[in-house]
Design an enzyme around this catalytic site. Structure first.
Site, PDB file in Angstrom:
ATOM      1  N   GLY A  12       6.438 -89.116 -23.599  1.00 47.48           N
ATOM      2  CA  GLY A  12       6.131 -89.648 -22.266  1.00 47.48           C
ATOM      3  C   GLY A  12       4.788 -89.129 -21.772  1.00 47.48           C
ATOM      4  N   GLN A 157      20.684 -89.624  -7.046  1.00 46.96           N
ATOM      5  CA  GLN A 157      20.291 -89.195  -8.394  1.00 46.96           C
ATOM      6  C   GLN A 157      21.509 -88.734  -9.204  1.00 46.96           C
ATOM      7  OE1 GLN A 157      17.453 -86.262  -6.682  1.00 46.96           O
ATOM      8  NE2 GLN A 157      15.981 -87.061  -8.150  1.00 46.96           N
ATOM      9  N   TYR A 160      21.003 -88.955 -12.764  1.00 46.83           N
ATOM     10  CA  TYR A 160      19.817 -88.228 -13.234  1.00 46.83           C
ATOM     11  C   TYR A 160      20.032 -86.715 -13.298  1.00 46.83           C
ATOM     12  CZ  TYR A 160      14.968 -86.404 -12.718  1.00 46.83           C
ATOM     13  OH  TYR A 160      13.790 -85.719 -12.853  1.00 46.83           O
ATOM     14  N   LYS A 164      19.282 -83.613 -16.273  1.00 41.63           N
ATOM     15  CA  LYS A 164      18.309 -82.523 -16.169  1.00 41.63           C
ATOM     16  C   LYS A 164      18.996 -81.173 -16.393  1.00 41.63           C
ATOM     17  CE  LYS A 164      15.255 -84.643 -16.526  1.00 41.63           C
ATOM     18  NZ  LYS A 164      13.919 -84.547 -17.165  1.00 41.63           N
TER      19      LYS A 164
HETATM   20  P1  NAD Z   1       6.237 -90.518 -14.653  1.00 39.36           P
HETATM   21  O1  NAD Z   1       7.010 -91.719 -14.325  1.00 39.36           O
HETATM   22  O2  NAD Z   1       4.850 -90.360 -14.111  1.00 39.36           O
HETATM   23  O3  NAD Z   1       6.161 -90.289 -16.223  1.00 39.36           O
HETATM   24  C1  NAD Z   1       7.256 -90.547 -17.062  1.00 39.36           C
HETATM   25  C2  NAD Z   1       6.751 -90.719 -18.456  1.00 39.36           C
HETATM   26  O4  NAD Z   1       7.854 -90.979 -19.338  1.00 39.36           O
HETATM   27  C3  NAD Z   1       5.798 -91.914 -18.566  1.00 39.36           C
HETATM   28  O5  NAD Z   1       4.743 -91.589 -19.433  1.00 39.36           O
HETATM   29  C4  NAD Z   1       6.696 -92.996 -19.175  1.00 39.36           C
HETATM   30  O6  NAD Z   1       6.002 -93.970 -19.911  1.00 39.36           O
HETATM   31  C5  NAD Z   1       7.567 -92.157 -20.083  1.00 39.36           C
HETATM   32  N1  NAD Z   1       8.798 -92.828 -20.486  1.00 39.36           N
HETATM   33  C6  NAD Z   1       9.709 -93.467 -19.704  1.00 39.36           C
HETATM   34  N2  NAD Z   1      10.703 -93.957 -20.454  1.00 39.36           N
HETATM   35  C7  NAD Z   1      10.419 -93.638 -21.736  1.00 39.36           C
HETATM   36  C8  NAD Z   1      11.062 -93.846 -22.976  1.00 39.36           C
HETATM   37  N3  NAD Z   1      12.213 -94.518 -23.037  1.00 39.36           N
HETATM   38  N4  NAD Z   1      10.474 -93.376 -24.113  1.00 39.36           N
HETATM   39  C9  NAD Z   1       9.298 -92.715 -24.052  1.00 39.36           C
HETATM   40  N5  NAD Z   1       8.641 -92.471 -22.909  1.00 39.36           N
HETATM   41  C10 NAD Z   1       9.204 -92.925 -21.768  1.00 39.36           C
HETATM   42  O7  NAD Z   1       7.145 -89.293 -14.154  1.00 39.36           O
HETATM   43  P2  NAD Z   1       6.925 -87.704 -14.234  1.00 39.36           P
HETATM   44  O8  NAD Z   1       7.206 -87.193 -12.877  1.00 39.36           O
HETATM   45  O9  NAD Z   1       5.676 -87.339 -14.897  1.00 39.36           O
HETATM   46  O10 NAD Z   1       8.185 -87.314 -15.144  1.00 39.36           O
HETATM   47  C11 NAD Z   1       8.059 -86.583 -16.351  1.00 39.36           C
HETATM   48  C12 NAD Z   1       9.266 -85.678 -16.507  1.00 39.36           C
HETATM   49  O11 NAD Z   1       9.260 -84.723 -15.447  1.00 39.36           O
HETATM   50  C13 NAD Z   1      10.606 -86.399 -16.424  1.00 39.36           C
HETATM   51  O12 NAD Z   1      11.470 -85.894 -17.434  1.00 39.36           O
HETATM   52  C14 NAD Z   1      11.138 -86.014 -15.053  1.00 39.36           C
HETATM   53  O13 NAD Z   1      12.536 -85.994 -15.021  1.00 39.36           O
HETATM   54  C15 NAD Z   1      10.547 -84.648 -14.906  1.00 39.36           C
HETATM   55  N6  NAD Z   1      10.476 -84.163 -13.517  1.00 39.36           N
HETATM   56  C16 NAD Z   1       9.658 -84.776 -12.614  1.00 39.36           C
HETATM   57  C17 NAD Z   1       9.608 -84.288 -11.317  1.00 39.36           C
HETATM   58  C18 NAD Z   1       8.756 -84.889 -10.256  1.00 39.36           C
HETATM   59  O14 NAD Z   1       8.926 -84.534  -9.080  1.00 39.36           O
HETATM   60  N7  NAD Z   1       7.818 -85.772 -10.585  1.00 39.36           N
HETATM   61  C19 NAD Z   1      10.374 -83.170 -10.968  1.00 39.36           C
HETATM   62  C20 NAD Z   1      11.187 -82.593 -11.917  1.00 39.36           C
HETATM   63  C21 NAD Z   1      11.227 -83.086 -13.200  1.00 39.36           C
HETATM   64  C1  RM4 Z   2      12.917 -84.547  -9.882  1.00 38.98           C
HETATM   65  C2  RM4 Z   2      13.229 -84.025  -8.517  1.00 38.98           C
HETATM   66  C3  RM4 Z   2      12.237 -84.635  -7.608  1.00 38.98           C
HETATM   67  C4  RM4 Z   2      12.333 -86.147  -7.700  1.00 38.98           C
HETATM   68  C5  RM4 Z   2      12.138 -86.572  -9.128  1.00 38.98           C
HETATM   69  C6  RM4 Z   2      12.329 -88.058  -9.319  1.00 38.98           C
HETATM   70  O1  RM4 Z   2      13.681 -83.979 -10.867  1.00 38.98           O
HETATM   71  O2  RM4 Z   2      14.551 -84.364  -8.145  1.00 38.98           O
HETATM   72  O3  RM4 Z   2      12.458 -84.198  -6.275  1.00 38.98           O
HETATM   73  O4  RM4 Z   2      11.315 -86.713  -6.924  1.00 38.98           O
HETATM   74  O5  RM4 Z   2      13.051 -85.928  -9.934  1.00 38.98           O
END
Ligand code: NAD
Ligand code: RM4
Length: 256
Positions: A12, A157, A160, A164
């Site tokens: 990703g 969520q 979701y 996690k």
């Molecule tokens: P984002 O939507 O910007 O990026 C998600 C990435 O995953 C993208 O590059 C997308 O193309 C890719 N993706 C989606 N489905 C896919 C699949 N089936 N196969 C391969 N790639 C795939 O979101 P982000 O915030 O950068 O999220 C990245 C990770 O961070 C996630 O696992 C998310 O759960 C985690 N996360 C994000 C936050 C937040 O607040 N943004 C907080 C905690 C955890």
């Molecule tokens: C994260 C966390 C963030 C939410 C994203 C989508 O794990 O819960 O608060 O914005 O997911």
């Protein structure tokens, strides 16, 4: 240059935290296999931008399309690492989705999709990476992007947050399974980081609320997480395995 000569996979990697992580790994000297899933991104423009950003900081890179929920994708990512860079040292399991939805009418297919991508995707890609690292017999580092959502709930969520928590639990178990091979396995738990995953959910009011709740006074940026992944992937964390690192500006502890 904490990662000179190392080879990494980031799933990703086309957007958000994954893209920033690929750039920071490259900035520290790693060559990077960037996984994108063009279907999820509505095309390959984002993946190509990520590739260009990694190249711009001087990193060697290769872009590989694939859905992490497909067990074959992990194998293809490893094959690309070996074919282009000769080995694999670091695996970052980052790809994830969070299509916010209420609990009582959660569609079965949506629940299954989130579990398939977030949990099974982490499992399959980690397993493929570990097999290569074990074959090389020189150790390695695996970092999974879990979440503050492994520790707290979210009413929209419910599909979701268990994934996690599961990703963190996976790192705890594989830390035991892979410790004898010198492979360290840890998770990073980001708090609220502004990316495409939550851009619609984080309305101006909610952003303001979060900024008040977060002791460091601001929402997170992808690079805040990426730098912590570099640390866990590097020799600086050489005695750290089975651990989690909360990267949330202090949001979690600010309960009262
Ligand atoms: P984002 O939507 O910007 O990026 C998600 C990435 O995953 C993208 O590059 C997308 O193309 C890719 N993706 C989606 N489905 C896919 C699949 N089936 N196969 C391969 N790639 C795939 O979101 P982000 O915030 O950068 O999220 C990245 C990770 O961070 C996630 O696992 C998310 O759960 C985690 N996360 C994000 C936050 C937040 O607040 N943004 C907080 C905690 C955890
Ligand atoms: C994260 C966390 C963030 C939410 C994203 C989508 O794990 O819960 O608060 O914005 O997911």
């Amino acid at each position: 240059m904490l990662l000179e000569g190392k080879v990494a996979i980031v799933t990703g990697a086309s957007r958000g935290i994954g893209r920033a992580t690929a750039v920071e790994l490259a900035r520290h000297g790693a060559s990077v296999v960037l996984n994108q899933f063009a279907v999820a991104d509505g095309g390959s423009a984002a993946g190509e931008e990520a590739y260009a950003e990694v190249r711009a900081v001087g990193g060697e890179a290769v872009l590989v399309d694939g859905d992490v929920a497909d067990p074959a994708t992990g194998e293809r990512l490893v094959e690309a690492a070996v074919a282009h860079f000769g080995r694999l040292d670091i695996h970052v399991s980052n790809a994830g989705i969070c299509p916010f939805h209420a609990f009582l009418d959660m569609p079965v297919e949506l629940l299954r999709k989130v579990v398939d991508v977030n949990l099974e995707g982490a499992y399959f890609t980690t397993q493929a990476a570990a097999r290569q690292m074990v074959k090389q017999s020189e150790g390695g580092a695996i970092v999974a992007i879990s979440s503050i959502s492994a520790l707290v709930g979210g009413g929209m969520q419910t599909h979701y947050t268990p994934t996690k928590a599961g990703v963190h639990s996976l790192m705890q178990s594989v830390a035991i399974a892979l410790g004898p091979h010198g492979i360290r396995c840890n998770s990073v738990m980001p708090g609220a980081i502004l990316t495409d995953i939550n851009r619609d959910d984080l309305t101006p009011d909610k952003l303001e609320h979060f900024s008040q709740r977060i002791p460091l006074g601001r929402i997170g940026e992808p690079v805040d997480v990426a730098r912590c992944v570099v640390f866990l992937a590097s020799g600086l964390a050489g005695y750290v395995t089975g651990a989690s690192l909360l990267v949330d500006g202090g949001m979690f502890v600010n309960l009262q």
